[in-house]
Every structure is written in structure tokens, then in C-alpha cells.
Design an enzyme around this catalytic site. Structure first.
Site, short mmCIF file in Angstrom:
data_model
loop_
_atom_site.label_atom_id
_atom_site.label_comp_id
_atom_site.label_asym_id
_atom_site.label_seq_id
_atom_site.Cartn_x
_atom_site.Cartn_y
_atom_site.Cartn_z
N ASP A 706 -47.19 -57.65 8.28
CA ASP A 706 -45.59 -57.67 8.56
C ASP A 706 -45.77 -56.88 9.86
O ASP A 706 -46.29 -56.78 10.85
CB ASP A 706 -45.00 -56.65 7.52
CG ASP A 706 -43.67 -57.13 7.20
OD1 ASP A 706 -43.24 -57.78 8.27
OD2 ASP A 706 -42.94 -56.55 6.34
C1 BGC Z 1 -39.95 -58.20 7.29
C2 BGC Z 1 -40.80 -59.30 6.86
C3 BGC Z 1 -40.26 -60.47 7.94
C4 BGC Z 1 -40.66 -59.93 9.26
C5 BGC Z 1 -40.29 -60.94 10.37
C6 BGC Z 1 -39.83 -57.80 8.60
O1 BGC Z 1 -39.14 -56.91 9.02
O2 BGC Z 1 -40.29 -57.22 6.38
O3 BGC Z 1 -40.42 -59.78 5.68
O4 BGC Z 1 -40.69 -61.86 7.81
O5 BGC Z 1 -39.88 -58.90 9.53
O6 BGC Z 1 -38.92 -60.97 10.55
#
Ligand code: BGC
Length: 921
Positions: A706
Site C-alpha cells: 500500500d
Molecule cells: C489506500 C489504497 C490506495 C492507495 C493509493 C492508500 O491510502 O489504502 O487503497 O489504493 O492509497 O491511493
């Protein structure tokens, strides 16, 4: 590729999905559908401010429009709307605008409501027989819902609204525009005639609601979660939200698995429940246990007076053996076509008896770490919800059978007590007991050391390019053997957000992110959030689809596929290779802020819907990145709170959707979580990313972290720089860094490789995973010069209008000139530059402009930096003379940026744009 991209067709599919996902819970006195031409009064500000989605990364789609429910109804032309009341609301809303909160994860769960008086409500009731009350809720990433008024519970203003409206109107219809279930105890208190969850249905949500209200579509959505009397009835509530440790004490007894076993009487609306405007008769027409297969025929007849669809749910009740088991487990689902009154359809289901296995993580059956089918009767139930499912037949296993022998993996770091059935498991209301789950015995470190892959010695560049691997001329091993360590390490780093190397405003670029990697013919792929529409922070328009909960409640995999076929095409059209979604974590607790991005409390529904979405996206060569692997079941302290969960609950509940998405959906991109799993952060968790995912399921795709996730080492340390531990665990890609060449400051990959934390073999293994995926992505097609022929139809007009990409600008220390030669200044045009600066700081943007118009002419320009408006100015006509205008960006420029220059009206020409670094005093 050649395809048609018709926005109207997309909208039609999304509208149908939002309608089929809505769940009608109550419909007394024939309140719905609305009577032809009757006058309806709308109450609640969400009537006019529809929530298309929740908040956070999953909600940031620049939708061209969002249809409100009254708009949808007006367009239907079938009913009239109490205009006086609508006017009243609209002017009150103008004075009390929507509160977005101060920023990321700060939007209130609900908005202030217009206060109502008895007189006002009586006035409305005098002119209309039906009131529609819309109640909305928001929650999302980094922000769990709370058990409080205005979030899980109604606010005092909403209570007052329901009390007055239900008291004054003959018929009150309550619509819930929410991302996840909420407290429903108020239904018994105010007794509105109809109640329907319409969820957060994306940009077409208002049209879908209108279709249901007018009876154009009969409701056919079914609850993907159990609605209990009280939040405390969900056994996870006792542990949910703990900032340090989230104990999964209810184990496999999640959702209806718990309620149908232990607490039937605490259920208000069972899993799978939902009403229709018509009625159906369902019967099992065929049941056969043939060898290892169960075959079922189920016939559904529309016995009512209007067309409609019915959902068929197949459950099994396993025997209680050495392992205690939930009384109901969903094993298949199906949905009929739209049946005319009197019409009948037969659905057929086939499944293997192995699918009814349980996972023995203690050795209670004598077979530890194995999927087992214990001896006894496996009873099959069929029906329209879990409670009404009727006995259809049984399969008898004569002896215990191991269906798959595995090894201990991802087991808890410490012992804890988990829920089981105590006493007589066949009692009417079995007792809840607890048993001790032991701490893990295996060591991931030992496994890593024993199973290290070997790599061929580096050969140096032999001229093999990735296209040669795709063409079958060389193997991946030969290709990667050419690349020295220092050139290969950056392939494990994604760049973002808003990397100028890919489509403006997306979450990351990965693959050929350095000159060296590009030199080997490795393309740069793009990922964008997800899940319910494409997020492009450049402001580029994208389609906003119904949320995960709505999709799950449709119980319609074919429709899900039809919708996601369009999502796939939209990705390809925008040169995006993977959507960061679907989210497939389990709805373990109703308060999880991201429930709207996820599907259900049930792993089969979740996995099946995800598989349908993936297979549909694959048709255009794009894919989805299933997330968050695994156990991202609360947002509170999501990077720290440690899920303590048994191997059995992992395998049967929390990993199951991922397994289905991999095995049936052909998933090849996965995102891990921010947090730990049984004490080991998932981004560096070998058991999760290698032993289970690759070893057991045969997964051959990529795993990414993530965004800016932390990774733990063996000594209990935690850092974003531990990419050596990440690569070792086969979490292939770190998301995200500013510059892949250098990585995160302090990145330990190079040092970790020389000190033996990981080996070249492990580096090559991850590089191979990444290249294998890349070589089949659209980015590779484009790199090889293939072009798409897309016929775009019915593009909606948007405020931002058409977007024109401009050349990239790389600034020196003092600033730079933006190439204005190709700028499109026609009214409604947005021009996007990607701009890199060597260091952040204050910059001044200086425009030199001209206008042929007279001095009273007004032409406005707006400038956005990374999707945030930074200023605007208006230029009067100069009758050919030249003027300058300046905007100052106080520290708002990052190292890479998107600067969008928007011309609201035509008439300007731009001679030059300079970006000049401000002197610091
Ligand atoms: C989230 C993800 C997301 C990523 C990119 C993170 O804060 O948990 O689900 O895809 O950011 O935006």
C-alpha cells in the site's frame, strides 16, 4: 485493440447495477412503487446532495455529473415533485453548504439537516401523499464510522424528521444513501411504510433510485450483510477499533455464520434478505450427489403481478465433528433473468463436495494444517435468504477425508481464545464456548533460509529485450540475467503519486521507471484508484460506478461483468494498466470505514464478485489490483493495530476471497495492507506473500505494498526503508517513491543485498513477477507501437471540458519556461503540464497573454496544482496588446506536479508561461 466506448451504454449498465443492488427491506400498504402522477415530497438534504461514494482514495473520481434522486424522478416523468418544498431545501442548502471538512479523512459522517416544523411538514402532507426521506452517511479510508448519533445511529435532527414526517404522511418511504449498513432499530419506532438501502450508487444513483421508486425496475437486491438489532450483537464489536490489537475472537463465526448458529433472535434482517414488488415460488427440481459433485436444479416462478428478478442462494450445513462449524455457509448464488408474471426459469448449480471442507489448524481431526471433510451429513439448503433457505438434499461423507494437506502459515504470534460451539452442537440454541488457539510453531525466517531461489550469474547485456521474452525467443531467466543488481533493484520501486511518466494524476508508475530499465525494453505501467471509478487527480473526468456494497447486493455476477467490461475499457482508454481495486476485505464489522469499497461479510460473495470484475477487465488487457491483503478490517490505526487471527479463520474467511479471485478470477496484481497480520507487517510477510499466495494457490502475479507502507524486520523494527525484507518476502513492489533510481531516502535494498538479508535470486524472482505481468499489460502493447482504435460516443459535457496534455517541463534551480506553443485556449479547455522542480519552495507563474477582444470582454484562467485550485485571474480584452499576469504558489509545488491551466472562456492567446523560483529572504 478496437472497441467502442459509449458513455451512455456505460451509464445504462451502472444504472442497472445501482438499481439491482438496492435492497428493499420493508414495503407496507403498497407504498412502493409510487402511484402514477402522484406528488411526492422530498425530505433530507441528501435528497439533493446524493452521496455517490464514501471518502478517501476510493471516492476521488472526477465524475462528469451525479444524478440526485429528485432529478432522476423528474426525468422519469411518472410522478410530480413538491416544488415548494424542494425550493425551500435548495435555498437552505445554499446557506448551509456541504461541509467537506478540513481535508483528507475529515469529512463529517453526515451533514447538518434543515430543521423541520410541524407546520412545514403538514403543508407538504396537504399536497402530497407520499414522503421520501433520504438519509445519507459517509465514511472511508482512515476514518471508521462510529457508534454515535450522525454516524451509525440517527442524529436527533433525523429522528425529528422521521417522527414528524411519519406522523403527517399517509406513506413515508425512507431511502438510505450509505456505504454500509447502519442501525435500524428506528424502523420499529417510526414505522415508515417503506425502507430501502440504495447504498452509494455512483453518478447514476439517482436515476437508479427513480427506476425503483416508479416501479420501472422491481427491487432485486439482497443484503450482503446481516443486520442485527444492536451493534453489540456483532461479536467483532468487542474488539473492533482497538488501536493496538484487534483479536478475531469470533473466529469463523462472522456475520450470518455467527447469527444463524448462535443468535438467530438478534437478527432484524437476515443475510440475503430483500423484498420485491412481485412474489416468487422457488423449488428444488433436481438434487443429485454424483461422485464428488453435487448437482442442483432450482426453479423460480414469478407468482406476482409485475416483472422481477429473484436471487437463489445455496447453503450447506456441515456435520459437527471434531471441528465445530457454522450452521449455514453460502456455496453458490444465482439470479434469474427478469421474469414476467407467471414465467418460470430453472437455474442449475454444480459444486464439488470438497468445497465444503473445513480447515483444521489444531489437529483436532488428526490432520493438522489440512482442509478436511469430516464424516457425516452435509445438508444443502436453497432459498431466497439464509433464514428462508429450505432443505434440498444431502451428501454423506462416510469417513474423514483430507482434501488438501498444507503447512502451518500465518499463524498467531501468541495464544488466544476463539469462539466454538460448546455442549450439544445440535441444540436449538447452541452455547458459545471458547478454545485456546496455540501460538505458531513454524518460523518464516527458517523457511526463507531453506527456500531461497537461485539466480543465474549476471551475463551483462546480451541485447535481449522484454519483447523477446513475450515473443518466446528467450526465457525470462535469460532476460533478467543480463541486468546487474544496481540496475535491477529500482524495478521493485513504483513512482508516485502523480508520476509524470504515466497518465496524469494517477497513483503510481512501475516497471521501466529508470533509463536503464527502459533500455531493456521494459514498459512503464500505470495504476489508478479504484475501486468504484478511476481516480485521476489531474481533474480528468472518469465514470463513477456503484460502490462495492451495492454491487455485492445485486447478487448478479453477469451484470457485474458487464459493468466492469466498461471499467476495463475506460482504463485502457486512459492508458492505465491496473485499477487499484476491487477491495475484497470482509465486512467484519459494520463500522469499518471502507466497507463501501468492499463487498460483504461472506467470503464467497466477495470472491465471486471480485472474480467477475477481474475477468471482465481482462477482456481489454487491463486488470484490477485486489486489496488489501489481508485483514484490513478497521481503519483506526490501520498501520499499527495487529489482527490476532487463527489460521482457520484466515483460510475459511479472510483469505478466501483472495483465493477465489486468484483461482477463478485469474488475479495477477495484489496490494498488501498498511498493517501487520499476526505481528508481521504484510508488506514483509513471507508466509502470506509466498507460502500461502504462491505456494498454495499457484499465484504468478505481482504483489505491491500500500502507498508508503511500513515493513517489519526480524528484530521487531519497522520502517519504510526495509525494502530488503519486502523483496525477501516476495512483496515485489514498493509503492511509492519520488524517484525510483534512488528510492526512499535510507532504502536498505542495496545494503541488504550485499549483507545477505536477501539474495540476487530473490531479487530476480520479484523482477520476474513484475516483468511477467508487465509484458502482458497495455503499456507493453503501446511500447511496441500498437495503437488502439477507440470509438468514443456520447461523451458527457463536463465543467472542466476537454483535457489537452502539454509537454513535460523539467525546471533548473531558477525555474523554467513551459512550452505554450500547443496550448488550447478555447473556452472549456484544460491544459495539463507535468512539471518537475529540483527542490520544493515558492514559485511564481508568469503568463504573457494577449486578447483581440474589446476592453469589456472578460476571459478567465484558472490554475490548479495537483488538482487543487491555486488561483485564477481574468483578463479583459487588450485589443491586441500584451499583458502579464502572475500567480504565486507558496510551497505548494512538489518535486513532480501536474499543473492544469483552464480557460473558462475563449479569446486569449498565450505568448509565454514562465515558472520562476521565489527568492527566500
Ligand atoms: C489506500 C489504497 C490506495 C492507495 C493509493 C492508500 O491510502 O489504502 O487503497 O489504493 O492509497 O491511493
Amino acid at each position: 485493440m478496437r472497441f467502442v466506448f459509449d458513455w451512455q451504454e456505460y451509464a445504462a449498465r451502472a444504472r442497472q447495477m445501482a438499481a439491482e443492488g438496492a435492497v428493499l427491506l420493508r414495503n407496507e400498504d403498497g407504498a412502493l412503487p409510487l402511484r402514477e402522477n402522484e406528488c411526492v415530497s422530498f425530505f433530507g438534504r441528501c435528497s439533493f446532495e446524493y452521496y455517490k461514494s464514501g471518502t478517501g482514495s476510493g471516492g476521488m473520481v472526477n465524475a462528469p455529473y451525479v444524478v440526485s434522486i429528485p432529478e432522476g424522478l423528474c426525468r422519469s416523468g411518472k410522478v410530480r415533485i413538491n416544488e415548494a418544498l424542494r425550493e425551500r431545501y435548495l435555498s437552505w442548502i445554499a446557506e448551509h453548504p456541504f461541509d467537506k471538512g478540513p481535508g483528507w479523512a475529515q469529512e463529517p459522517f453526515s451533514q447538518q439537516e434543515m430543521p423541520l416544523t410541524e407546520e412545514l411538514v403538514a403543508e407538504a402532507a396537504a399536497v402530497s401523499g407520499t414522503a421520501i426521506v433520504v438519509i445519507g452517511r459517509s465514511a472511508g479510508e482512515d476514518r471508521d464510522a462510529v457508534y454515535a448519533e450522525g454516524s451509525y445511529l440517527l442524529s436527533p435532527a433525523e429522528r425529528n424528521m422521521l417522527r414528524l414526517v411519519c406522523g403527517a404522511f399517509r406513506r413515508t418511504v425512507v431511502l438510505l444513501n450509505v456505504g454500509s449498513i447502519m442501525d435500524m432499530s428506528w424502523v420499529a419506532e417510526y414505522r415508515p411504510q417503506a425502507v430501502m438501502y440504495i447504498w452509494q450508487g455512483g453518478q447514476e444513483g439517482g436515476n437508479a433510485a427513480a427506476d425503483l421508486l416508479t416501479g420501472t425496475v422491481s427491487p432485486s437486491g439482497r443484503l450482503s450483510d446481516t443486520i442485527a438489532e444492536d451493534i453489540k450483537d456483532y461479536p467483532s464489536t468487542a474488539h473492533f477499533g482497538d488501536p493496538a490489537e484487534n483479536v478475531y475472537a469470533e473466529d469463523i463465526y462472522v456475520g450470518y455464520r455467527y447469527f444463524e448458529t448462535f443468535a438467530k433472535d438478534r437478527v432484524l434482517y437476515p443475510f440475503g434478505f430483500g423484498l420485491s414488488y412481485t412474489s416468487f415460488a422457488m423449488r428444488t427440481t433436481a438434487f443429485a450427489a454424483v461422485g464428488e459433485e453435487i448437482r442442483l436444479g432450482v426453479s423460480v416462478k414469478n407468482t406476482g403481478s409485475c416483472p422481477g428478478k429473484e436471487v437463489v442462494q445455496v447453503y450447506y450445513q456441515p456435520p459437527q465433528g471434531a471441528l465445530t462449524r457454522p450452521r449455514r455457509n453460502l456455496i453458490r448464488l444465482g439470479k434469474t433473468q427478469c421474469l414476467e408474471p407467471g414465467e418460470e426459469q430453472e437455474l442449475r448449480f454444480v459444486f464439488s463436495v470438497e468445497e465444503m471442507s473445513a480447515y483444521d489448524d489444531t489437529g483436532a481431526t488428526g490432520r493438522r494444517s489440512a482442509w478436511v471433510l469430516e464424516a457425516g451429513s452435509y445438508k444443502i439448503y436453497v432459498g431466497s435468504d439464509v433464514r428462508r433457505a429450505a432443505y434440498a438434499g444431502k451428501y454423506t461423507a462416510h469417513a474423514l477425508r483430507v482434501t488438501e494437506q498444507l503447512e502451518e502459515a500465518c499463524a498467531p504470534a501468541r495464544p488466544f481464545d476463539r469462539m466454538i460451539i460448546a455442549g450439544d452442537p445440535d441444540a436449538d440454541r447452541p452455547e458459545i464456548g471458547y478454545e485456546r488457539v496455540a501460538a505458531r510453531m513454524s518460523s518464516a525466517a527458517k523457511r526463507i533460509a531453506e527456500r531461497r531461489p537461485e539466480a543465474e550469474a549476471c551475463t551483462g547485456d546480451r541485447g535481449i529485450r522484454l519483447a523477446d521474452v513475450r515473443g518466446g525467443r528467450y526465457s525470462m531467466e535469460e532476460f533478467l540475467a543480463q541486468i546487474p543488481d544496481e540496475e535491477l533493484i529500482p524495478i521493485t520501486r513504483g513512482e508516485g503519486m502523480c508520476s509524470p511518466k504515466v497518465t496524469p494524476g494517477v497513483a503510481a508508475a512501475f516497471g521501466g521507471v529508470t533509463e536503464a530499465l527502459k533500455g531493456y525494453g521494459i514498459p512503464v505501467a500505470a495504476c489508478a484508484d479504484g475501486p468504484s471509478g478511476i481516480r485521476m487527480d489531474s481533474g480528468t473526468m472518469a465514470f463513477s460506478s456503484p460502490s462495492g456494497t451495492a454491487i455485492a447486493c445485486s447478487f448478479n455476477t453477469a451484470l457485474t461483468a458487464q459493468l466492469y467490461e466498461y471499467v476495463g475499457r475506460e482504463l485502457r482508454m486512459n492508458h492505465i494498466d491496473t485499477l487499484l481495486g476491487p477491495g475484497i476485505n470482509i465486512h467484519r464489522n459494520p463500522l469499518n470505514g471502507r466497507n463501501f469499497e468492499y463487498f460483504s461479510e461472506d467470503p464467497y460473495v466477495t470472491g465471486t464478485m471480485a472474480a467477475a470484475e477481474l475477468l471482465a477487465m481482462h477482456r481489454s488487457g487491463t486488470t484490477g489490483t485486489i486489496k488489501h491483503f489481508a485483514c484490513n478490517n478497521q481503519e483506526t490505526k490501520r498501520s499499527r493495530a495487529n489482527p490476532v487471527v487463527s489460521e482457520r479463520a484466515l483460510r475459511e474467511i479472510y483469505l478466501k476471497p483472495f483465493e477465489i479471485a486468484v483461482k477463478q478470477g485469474g488475479a495477477y496484481s495484489i496490494m498488501t495492507t498498511y498493517g501487520p497480520l499476526n505481528g508481521i507487517w504484510t508488506a514483509g510477510n513471507y508466509d502470506l506473500n509466498t507460502a500461502v499466495l504462491r505456494g498454495e494457490w499457484g499465484y504468478a502475479g505481482i504483489v505491491m505494498t500500500d502507498w508508503w507502507a511500513e515493513i517489519s524486520d526480524d528484530a521487531g523494527g519497522l520502517s519504510r526503508t526495509f525494502t530488503a525484507q519486502m523483496i525477501r518476502a516476495q512483496n515485489d513492489l514498493y509503492m511509492v517513491v519520488n524517484d525510483a533510481e534512488t528510492g526512499m531516502p535510507g532504502d536498505n535494498a542495496a545494503a541488504g543485498l550485499s549483507s545477505g538479508v536477501f539474495t540476487r535470486g530473490e531479487l530476480v524472482r520479484s523482477a520476474a513477477n513484475i516483468c511477467r505481468v508487465l509484458m502482458n499489460m497495455p503499456a507493453m502493447d503501446f511500447l511496441l507501437g500498437e495503437t488502439d482504435e477507440i470509438e468514443e460516443r456520447n461523451r458527457p459535457e463536463t465543467e472542466m471540458g476537454a483535457v489537452y496534455p502539454q509537454p513535460e517541463a523539467v525546471c533548473e534551480a531558477g525555474g523554467c519556461e513551459l512550452d505554450a506553443s500547443g496550448l488550447v485556449t478555447q473556452g472549456g479547455s484544460a491544459n495539463i503540464y507535468s512539471v518537475r522542480i529540483p527542490e520544493s519552495g515558492s514559485y511564481r507563474m508568469i503568463f504573457t497573454l494577449r486578447s483581440e477582444l474589446g476592453e469589456l470582454a472578460q476571459s478567465s484562467v484558472a490554475v490548479y496544482v495537483n488538482n487543487t485550485i491555486k488561483g485564477s485571474f481574468t483578463v479583459n480584452g487588450t485589443e491586441g496588446g500584451s499583458v502579464t499576469r502572475e500567480l504565486v504558489f507558496d510551497s505548494s509545488l512538489q518535486l513532480s506536479n501536474y499543473i492544469r491551466i483552464y480557460f473558462a472562456q475563449s479569446g486569449l492567446s498565450v505568448a509565454g508561461i514562465r515558472l520562476v523560483k521565489e527568492e527566500t529572504a
